[in-house]
Design a protein around this motif. Structure first.
Motif, PDB file in Angstrom:
ATOM      1  N   TYR A 164       0.897  -1.171  -0.010  1.00 12.32           N
ATOM      2  CA  TYR A 164      -0.075  -0.006  -0.167  1.00 12.32           C
ATOM      3  C   TYR A 164       0.875   1.425   0.063  1.00 12.32           C
ATOM      4  N   PHE A 277      -9.987 -11.954  -6.584  1.00  9.10           N
ATOM      5  CA  PHE A 277     -10.567 -11.167  -5.568  1.00  9.10           C
ATOM      6  C   PHE A 277      -9.607 -10.508  -4.844  1.00  9.10           C
ATOM      7  N   SER A 278      -8.534 -10.913  -4.417  1.00 11.58           N
ATOM      8  CA  SER A 278      -7.857 -10.245  -3.316  1.00 11.58           C
ATOM      9  C   SER A 278      -6.458  -9.834  -4.061  1.00 11.58           C
ATOM     10  N   ILE A 281      -6.926  -5.962  -4.927  1.00 10.40           N
ATOM     11  CA  ILE A 281      -7.862  -4.933  -4.249  1.00 10.40           C
ATOM     12  C   ILE A 281      -7.158  -3.834  -3.746  1.00 10.40           C
ATOM     13  N   ILE A 282      -6.110  -3.949  -3.166  1.00  9.58           N
ATOM     14  CA  ILE A 282      -5.274  -2.495  -2.881  1.00  9.58           C
ATOM     15  C   ILE A 282      -4.991  -1.618  -3.775  1.00  9.58           C
ATOM     16  N   ILE A 285      -7.873   0.245  -5.100  1.00  2.82           N
ATOM     17  CA  ILE A 285      -8.505   1.320  -3.987  1.00  2.82           C
ATOM     18  C   ILE A 285      -7.476   2.446  -4.217  1.00  2.82           C
ATOM     19  N   PHE A 297     -15.011  -4.321  -2.155  1.00  2.49           N
ATOM     20  CA  PHE A 297     -14.773  -3.576  -0.850  1.00  2.49           C
ATOM     21  C   PHE A 297     -16.260  -2.687  -0.641  1.00  2.49           C
ATOM     22  N   ILE A 300     -18.778  -4.939   0.669  1.00  9.54           N
ATOM     23  CA  ILE A 300     -18.852  -5.366   2.068  1.00  9.54           C
ATOM     24  C   ILE A 300     -19.167  -4.330   3.044  1.00  9.54           C
ATOM     25  N   MET A 301     -18.543  -3.110   2.620  1.00 13.13           N
ATOM     26  CA  MET A 301     -18.719  -1.870   3.340  1.00 13.13           C
ATOM     27  C   MET A 301     -20.405  -1.558   3.609  1.00 13.13           C
ATOM     28  N   SER A 303     -22.829  -3.560   3.184  1.00 10.21           N
ATOM     29  CA  SER A 303     -23.517  -5.055   3.604  1.00 10.21           C
ATOM     30  C   SER A 303     -24.304  -5.361   2.311  1.00 10.21           C
ATOM     31  N   VAL A 308     -21.470  -9.554  -2.414  1.00 13.54           N
ATOM     32  CA  VAL A 308     -20.508 -10.110  -1.672  1.00 13.54           C
ATOM     33  C   VAL A 308     -20.393 -11.591  -2.108  1.00 13.54           C
ATOM     34  N   THR A 312     -17.557 -13.607  -4.390  1.00 17.33           N
ATOM     35  CA  THR A 312     -16.841 -14.754  -3.383  1.00 17.33           C
ATOM     36  C   THR A 312     -16.817 -16.082  -4.470  1.00 17.33           C
TER      37      THR A 312
ATOM     38  N   PHE B 128      -6.754 -11.777   3.995  1.00 20.53           N
ATOM     39  CA  PHE B 128      -7.212 -10.312   3.804  1.00 20.53           C
ATOM     40  C   PHE B 128      -8.690 -10.348   3.824  1.00 20.53           C
ATOM     41  N   PRO B 129      -9.444 -11.354   2.692  1.00 24.45           N
ATOM     42  CA  PRO B 129     -11.000 -11.232   2.703  1.00 24.45           C
ATOM     43  C   PRO B 129     -11.562 -11.783   4.142  1.00 24.45           C
ATOM     44  N   ILE B 132     -11.574  -8.756   6.424  1.00 20.27           N
ATOM     45  CA  ILE B 132     -12.701  -7.903   6.102  1.00 20.27           C
ATOM     46  C   ILE B 132     -14.001  -8.285   6.628  1.00 20.27           C
ATOM     47  N   PHE B 133     -14.226  -9.685   6.463  1.00 15.67           N
ATOM     48  CA  PHE B 133     -15.710 -10.236   6.633  1.00 15.67           C
ATOM     49  C   PHE B 133     -15.810 -10.362   8.303  1.00 15.67           C
ATOM     50  N   LEU B 136     -16.695  -6.985   9.298  1.00 19.00           N
ATOM     51  CA  LEU B 136     -18.002  -6.692   9.014  1.00 19.00           C
ATOM     52  C   LEU B 136     -19.069  -7.075   9.977  1.00 19.00           C
ATOM     53  N   THR B 218      -2.561  -1.997   5.981  1.00 26.37           N
ATOM     54  CA  THR B 218      -3.552  -2.450   5.052  1.00 26.37           C
ATOM     55  C   THR B 218      -4.871  -2.139   5.366  1.00 26.37           C
ATOM     56  N   LEU B 222      -7.845   1.132   4.863  1.00 26.64           N
ATOM     57  CA  LEU B 222      -9.238   0.951   4.463  1.00 26.64           C
ATOM     58  C   LEU B 222     -10.269   1.450   5.047  1.00 26.64           C
TER      59      LEU B 222
END
Lengths: 344, 287
Positions: A164, A277-278, A281-282, A285, A297, A300-301, A303, A308, A312, B128-129, B132-133, B136, B218, B222
């Motif tokens: 990052y 997926f991952s 991601i960074i 963003i 992202f 998820i934020m 919901s 999601v 997945t 990482f996922p 995040i889950f 949540l 990281t 976020l």
């Protein structure tokens, strides 16, 4: 040759079965998780959010809304029934509507951002893999050259820095201080996506920094990996023998030093290609790139359960396919593995 | 491994390895800076106690940020919190790694197979996922909780390393000698094996800290950790969040980046020179 094809077919069917099993288990888990988490009923959450927003709703319409939402989420009926319906909709390519941006179907959102991520990931992975692998092979063969030392120092210096921070530094230097590249997005707002030169130029300009950050980091780690792998190989008897046969250096390098390290490197590459997926991601963003990572992202934020789950699923399929690809490719680069089902 | 031996090793490394000398120097300076946070005149959680967006000056050596905080003291707090966080993760995961590694290596058989299967399952989990889950689900996760969660993911590689070490120790003659001379299993493990395992534990501690600190940064940038506690990650988060580079408050974003780079490079080269020392044939393979 006939027996080879037979073995290959048997091997292929076996691997494919494993791949499908992995996908099946993955789908089942994505089905179960949101249903087993207590207090995470998405319909209730949505209703509560509406009520919190302050709008008054008569009880009967709330009741009706809840039913509708349950239906949309596929949360009606018994667990077995839900599971059956889930598969049925999935095979039709229907992942349900997104809830943060209702009523856009999840599949539309995913197919809108998937190309950006796949493009970025595939391009950068392959470029950094090719450069890193070749340089790493040459580096252990000629470890005393100046550029090898410089490159190694550089790779080692970049390695510990969190990705990052590295990406952020690139962004600040090239987009804010030097202003050579735009600071975000995938193409300039106002240009319609088309096959024109202007659009292409804009995409390259916007994608350059994210790609550069991924390539530098990736190249460094492939380089060090390959160097580690080949630094033992150059002391093997067959390399000494090849040298004494006075074979040409590029030939020794290619066929005697780098080839034995290929299986490991290729496995790494294929597995990396599976991380849609991952993997970025960074990057997405930091550079505000409209790919799958950003989508995941925000989902998820906010919901946004359907979204999601859809993403997945995509990543599970991607990882399973990447593993399948490795299994099918490895016997071609590593003769020790045979199609009879195991190492001999 | 007595304190004298540790000192001796440090001295030898210091003499012969320039990477070690430089990185140790930088790390000690950072450590002193972190300890300085005890003398801070300000509470790290409060804001708007100094004028906002002032460039570095004598009264505020690193300037002040857009939230009215003195960056010098914020950096000191952030360093302290991050280092403690990294150590927490490292210590908890080291304990798990040693227990699992020693049992798997020494017992062998079914215990070994089960533990190694567990290890491998943890290795392939995409952390990482999952984090995040988790975020949540739990909404608010304190720094210590995050440390425990990360520790639960940070042990498998090193458990495997320790296991392979124990596997080779078990075949050595002194194992048989000590069993025949009446030492029980605990004595054997503590007095005979642990001295051989400790160097691995120390070296991997640093590697593990690099990993957990990286993840903390990281997650923080976020916005997924408790943002009012200054850490290396949250301090970067606020600078990026409030557009420090657009508004021209360069010191706000520059100093966090510089400190993070210094911290990570010094830790990394400490790790590299230590592993080279322990096992000169194998080059440092950081995760």
């Amino acid at each position: 040759m006939g027996s080879f094809l037979k073995f290959f077919f048997k091997y292929f069917v076996g691997r494919l079965a494993v791949c499908l099993l992995v996908i099946f288990v993955g789908v089942t888990i994505t089905f179960l998780i949101p249903r087993l988490i207590p207090g995470a009923n998405p319909a209730e959450t949505a209703v509560r959010r509406l009520q919190m927003a302050g709008s008054y709703l008569p009880p009967e319409s709330i009741e009706k809304m809840r039913d509708e939402l349950l239906k949309l989420y596929g949360l009606e009926g018994s667990m077995a029934q839900q599971y059956f319906n889930y598969w049925k909709e999935l095979l039709k390519g229907n992942l349900g509507p997104s809830f943060a941006s209702f009523p856009t179907p999840v599949i539309t959102l995913i197919s809108r951002s998937l190309p950006w991520t796949v493009g970025l990931l595939v391009l950068t992975s392959i470029v950094s893999w090719v450069i890193g692998t070749i340089l790493g092979g040459i580096a252990s063969y000629r470890s005393n050259t100046l550029w090898v030392k410089i490159f190694e120092m550089f790779s080692n210096a970049v390695r510990p820095i969190p990705y990052y921070i590295f990406a952020l530094t690139l962004l600040i230097v090239f987009a804010y201080i030097l202003r050579w590249f735009p600071a975000g997005g995938a193409y300039q707002i106002g240009i319609e996506p088309s096959l024109s030169w202007a659009f292409f130029k804009s995409v390259v300009q916007h994608g350059f920094l994210p790609a550069l950050s991924l390539i530098i980091i990736g190249m460094g780690s492939w380089f060090l990996n390959m160097r580690n792998l080949t630094s033992n190989i150059i002391h093997e008897d067959f390399v000494t023998f090849a040298k004494q046969m006075k074979l040409k250096e590029p030939l020794i390098l290619r066929n005697y030093v780098m080839k034995p390290a290929m299986p490991a490197q290729l496995t790494g590459l294929a597995l990396q290609l599976g991380t849609v997926f991952s993997g970025t991601i960074i990057t997405e963003i930091v550079f505000n790139y409209p790919g799958l990572g950003t989508l995941a992202f925000t989902a998820i934020m906010q919901s946004d359960y359907n979204l999601v789950m859809g993403i997945t699923l995509c990543s599970i399929v991607a990882v399973a396919l990447a593993t399948l690809l490795v299994d099918l490719l490895l016997p071609f680069v590593d003769p020790r593995i045979q199609y009879t089902g195991g190492a001999t | 491994m007595s304190p004298m031996a540790v000192l001796d090793v440090t001295k030898r490394l210091f003499k012969h390895d320039i990477r070690f000398r430089l990185s140790l120097l930088i790390f000690v300076i950072l450590l002193v800076f972190a300890v300085l946070s005890v003398f801070s005149p300000y509470d790290p959680r409060s804001s708007y106690y100094v004028p906002i967006n002032r460039p570095p000056s004598l009264s505020h050596p690193l300037g002040t940020n857009g939230r009215g905080q003195d960056l010098f003291w914020m950096m000191a707090f952030a360093l302290k919190n991050s280092l403690i966080f990294g150590l927490e993760v490292a210590i908890i995961s080291r304990i798990i790694a040693v227990i699992v590694g020693v049992i798997a290596g020494y017992k062998g058989g079914i215990a070994d197979q089960v533990l190694i299967f567990l290890c491998d399952s943890f290795i392939v989990l995409p952390i990482f996922p999952i984090l995040i889950f988790l975020k949540l689900l739990t909404r608010e996760m304190s720094l210590s909780t995050l440390a425990v969660v990360l520790a639960l993911f940070g042990w498998p590689w090193d458990a495997r390393l320790i296991r392979s070490q124990v596997l080779s120790l078990r075949e050595q003659k002194f194992t048989i000698t000590s069993i025949f001379s009446g030492e029980n299993t605990w004595e054997l493990i503590f007095y005979e094996y642990l001295p051989h395992i400790l160097p691995i534990v120390f070296a991997t501690t640093i590697n593990n800290m690099l990993w957990s600190l990286g993840l903390e940064i990281t997650l923080s940038v976020l916005g997924l950790t408790s943002l009012d506690i200054p850490t290396m990650g949250t301090i970067t988060y606020w600078a990026v969040q409030q557009q420090a580079m657009v508004t021209g408050v360069w010191w706000w974003i520059l100093f966090p980046i510089v400190f993070i780079v210094l911290l990570f490079t010094s830790l990394y080269f400490l790790f590299v020179s230590m592993t080279d020392f322990i096992n000169p044939r194998a080059r440092a393979i950081a995760r």
